[in-house]
Design an enzyme around this catalytic site. Structure first.
Site, PDB file in Angstrom:
ATOM      1  N   GLU A 150       0.944  -1.286  -0.028  1.00  0.00           N
ATOM      2  CA  GLU A 150       0.062  -0.104   0.034  1.00  0.00           C
ATOM      3  C   GLU A 150       0.753   1.303  -0.035  1.00  0.00           C
ATOM      4  OE1 GLU A 150      -4.001   1.685   2.169  1.00  0.00           O
ATOM      5  OE2 GLU A 150      -2.641   0.555   3.118  1.00  0.00           O
ATOM      6  N   ASN A 240     -12.465   6.024   1.372  1.00  0.00           N
ATOM      7  CA  ASN A 240     -11.660   6.550   2.055  1.00  0.00           C
ATOM      8  C   ASN A 240     -10.493   6.522   1.157  1.00  0.00           C
ATOM      9  OD1 ASN A 240     -12.910   4.151   4.138  1.00  0.00           O
ATOM     10  ND2 ASN A 240     -12.816   6.415   4.773  1.00  0.00           N
ATOM     11  N   ARG A 248     -21.731  15.834  -9.949  1.00  0.00           N
ATOM     12  CA  ARG A 248     -21.268  16.301 -11.341  1.00  0.00           C
ATOM     13  C   ARG A 248     -19.837  15.677 -11.490  1.00  0.00           C
ATOM     14  NH1 ARG A 248     -23.239  21.549 -10.129  1.00  0.00           N
ATOM     15  NH2 ARG A 248     -25.046  21.977 -10.957  1.00  0.00           N
ATOM     16  N   ASP A 294      -8.199  -3.377   7.223  1.00  0.00           N
ATOM     17  CA  ASP A 294      -7.004  -2.229   7.291  1.00  0.00           C
ATOM     18  C   ASP A 294      -6.578  -2.094   8.797  1.00  0.00           C
ATOM     19  OD1 ASP A 294      -5.512  -0.433   6.327  1.00  0.00           O
ATOM     20  OD2 ASP A 294      -7.025   1.298   6.253  1.00  0.00           O
TER      21      ASP A 294
END
Length: 402
Positions: A150, A240, A248, A294
């Site tokens: 990560e 997250n 939009r 996580d």
């Protein structure tokens, strides 16, 4: 060879709910399944490799060769698979074999039978050492699925709890080095596709058999779709560390909702993502949600001060934040708790919730043929839970862990 015979269960997996379910394992595989009293015909096979007292009284401990277990109507699910976690039990996956063992022990008690070990952004030489450590573990422990990087290829303005000093853009040489050091055990990498060279890196990692996730990114809808077309098949902890959904500016979450090739990680702890948004995600991307922890070192441990990589983290009432900031620093979640949150707070169908812990993560990493279901030939990984989703027993590769 080990053998287990579990009967009288309420089976719950991606195939649905079945009452009066039984399962016979041989070695590390499921040998047979059925309903009713058919399990009685298999007692002799268990007794052949099992002390008589264990057959009569149930599991005698983690070293028992096998057992006949009356589930007494409890839920029986496949073992949970966590594709994204950083530690637990006071230990971090970044800190070497002993710390990894301590963290895995915590999560295994809570039903996680197979784990991908996530590493935060660090200098590349440190990441290479960590990849080698995890590769060695994965060579000897089938419950360790491999590594997840990560970082370091994350956007600074969406870095979350990653040290900005260690963030960088990918180069072909560095990609090749990371893949080589992983020795086939680099399972997943998170990349922000807006970085210079990122789209080319996505292609290179995918070609090397690595699952690429889009995350920690400022990417818009179009760029995220381009990353998916390059082969990325996952969204790192959806909602997250990325733009939200605007009317939009749909952003990366809507791009993932719209692409049947893509799974979406969710941290379901009532904090990272609102329970109603969790429910929406399950409705928008049915059978593509991957519930992850996580988790950082404080999972299963006490409030206090911890480290996540090189950064200080303060945990209060189970919520982990970078010290002195309002930035979330991972979670203190376990996967059984995520299951309870999903079912009880978000109203997710239990079949879909369990699938998000089992069959979907297995499919995401290319293991749909042997992990994540209670079928003959699949890994003998299973969890027994009370009606309130409390874990009472855990089995992995045919052996009791709890």
């Amino acid at each position: 060879m080990t053998s287990l015979l579990i009967h009288g269960a309420r089976k719950l997996d991606a195939d649905g709910v079945v009452d009066g379910f039984w399962m016979h394992t041989s070695g590390d595989r499921i040998e047979a399944v059925g309903t009713g009293d058919g399990w009685r015909e298999r007692i002799d096979a268990v007794e052949a490799v099992q002390p008589a007292d264990a057959v009569a009284g149930g599991v005698t401990g983690p070293d028992a060769a096998g057992a006949v277990i009356d589930a007494a109507g409890r839920w029986l699910t496949p073992g949970f698979i966590d594709l994204h976690g950083h530690g637990g039990g006071g230990h971090s996956f970044d800190d070497g074999p002993e710390a990894i063992a301590g963290a895995l022990a915590l999560h295994r008690r809570h039903g996680t039978t197979r784990s991908v070990l996530s590493l935060v952004a660090n200098p590349v030489p440190s990441l290479l050492v960590a990849l080698e450590t995890i590769a060695v573990l994965a060579d000897t422990d089938p419950l360790v699925l491999g590594a997840h990087l990560e970082g370091p290829y994350l956007a600074r303005n969406h870095r979350g709890a990653h040290n900005p000093d260690f963030l960088r853009s990918p180069t072909p040489e560095e990609v090749a080095l990371l893949v080589a050091r992983g020795r086939g055990h680099l399972v997943q990498i998170t990349i922000a596709p807006e970085l210079p060279g990122a789209l080319e890196a996505i292609t290179a990692f995918v070609d090397a058999g690595v699952v690429v996730a889009v995350g920690h990114t400022a990417a818009d809808l179009a760029l995220t779709k381009e990353a998916f077309d390059r082969g990325a098949t996952l969204l790192t902890h959806a909602f997250n560390a990325m733009p939200g959904i605007k009317h939009r500016e749909p952003g990366p979450v809507v791009a993932a909702f719209d692409d049947p090739r893509v799974g979406l990680e969710l941290i379901v702890d009532g904090f990272h993502v609102h329970p109603d948004v969790v429910k929406m995600a399950f409705l928008a991307a049915p059978r593509r949600i991957v519930m992850i922890t996580d988790a950082m070192a404080a999972a299963g441990s006490a409030d206090g001060h911890y480290r996540l990589g090189t950064l200080n983290v303060s945990v209060t009432e189970g919520r982990a934040m970078l010290s002195g900031t309002a930035t979330i620093a991972g979670s203190t979640l376990t996967q059984d708790a995520a299951l309870r949150w999903a079912v009880e707070e978000s109203g997710v169908d239990p079949v879909l919730a369990v699938e998000a812990l089992t069959a979907t993560p297995a499919r995401t990493i290319g293991r749909a043929d042997d992990l994540g279901l209670l079928r003959p030939g699949f890994a003998a990984d299973a969890v027994l839970l009370d009606p309130d989703w409390t874990v009472t027993a855990v089995y992995a590769a045919g052996r009791p862990l709890l």
